[in-house]
Design a protein around this motif. Structure first.
Motif: not given
Length: 292
Positions: A28-30, A47-52, A92-98, A102-110
């Protein structure tokens, strides 16, 4: 040709030729020039898994294998991690959260179940901060305090300021980065024998991020403070923390004070979800069952 186009082409060829399973990964081009690698497996409750810090989708291999049978499991390499674009900006994690939003929106995840590991929790907390608790069904943080560095005795943090600055100094070069992650994985993350094969797998993931990226994320993570967001989640959503044994004496009273409604599970080292997947997966399955 972009990474996304290449991935789609490979998927089409595999399907046409019948060579192996269709790829679950895509890009996905963010933002212009920044492609985020992600994987989307299975169907059902997402279920969304976010690595460290500096890690990739690979760390969740045992969770994907188990939960994709009954759920939709989404994970990704954050920007400048793994297969995603290495970029000068946004480490940074502000951008990573954003980016996650965008990924959640792109995939239509609610209303996904958000599961962050280590500094990945900062991205999931940031997602809730910008979207509200209504945007998630539940939140699990694997082994991170909402306040990684405070300077206050008794707080659950990533360590003393001297320890945190020492690791920051250490990751300024390629050798220093590899040496730092070798030490951290052997001493903090993994309880079993740290074999050369295991070391190579862990260290190769982390060092796909250049040293300056690792340093930027390390600084950004430790200067983050998501206590307000964690308290809001604790009050409004099913919330859980899975904590490594070495943090138990500090983490338990900290969480009892600040997030009293959250479940707290203590076992293993920092990477307990990978090292003891059966136990962790039972905990996650029980947690998810609360909202199904």
């Amino acid at each position: 040709m972009s990474k996304s186009t290449l991935t789609c082409l490979a998927t089409t060829l595999i399907a046409a030729w019948g060579v192996g399973p269709a790829l679950a990964g895509d890009y996905l081009q963010v933002e212009p020039g920044v492609d985020l690698y992600y994987e989307d497996h299975g169907t059902g409750l997402p279920i969304v898994l976010v690595p460290g810090w500096t890690f990739t989708t690979e760390v969740f291999e045992h969770q994907i294998a188990t939960f994709a049978k009954t759920h939709r499991v989404i994970t990704f390499d954050p920007r400048s991690h793994g297969r995603s674009t290495v970029t000068m900006e946004g480490n940074n994690y502000v951008t990573q959260g954003a980016d996650l939003a965008k990924l959640v929106d792109h995939l239509g995840v609610e209303k996904p179940v958000l599961v962050g590991w280590s500094f990945g929790c900062l991205a999931t907390w940031e997602f809730v901060k910008i979207r509200s608790t209504d945007a998630a069904s539940a939140h699990m943080c694997i082994d991170l305090s909402p306040t990684p560095m405070t300077g206050k005795e008794g707080d659950w943090t990533e360590g003393s300021i001297a320890d945190i600055s020492g690791l920051y100094d250490g990751v300024q070069s390629a050798k220093g980065h590899r040496d730092a992650i070798h030490w951290y994985a052997d001493e903090v993350m993994i309880e079993q024998d740290y074999t050369p094969e295991l070391a190579r797998w862990i260290e190769d993931q982390s060092t796909q991020s250049p040293p300056w990226v690792a340093a930027a994320y390390w600084a950004a993570g430790n200067f983050s403070n998501y206590l307000v967001t964690a308290k809001e989640i604790d009050a409004k959503l099913p919330s859980s923390f899975v904590v490594a044994e070495h943090w138990a004496d500090t983490a338990r009273p900290y969480l009892a004070k600040h997030t009293p409604n959250s479940d707290v599970h203590v076992f293993g080292g920092h990477m307990m979800f990978w090292e003891y997947p059966d136990k962790f997966n039972r905990i996650l399955a029980g947690f998810v069952s609360q909202i199904e």
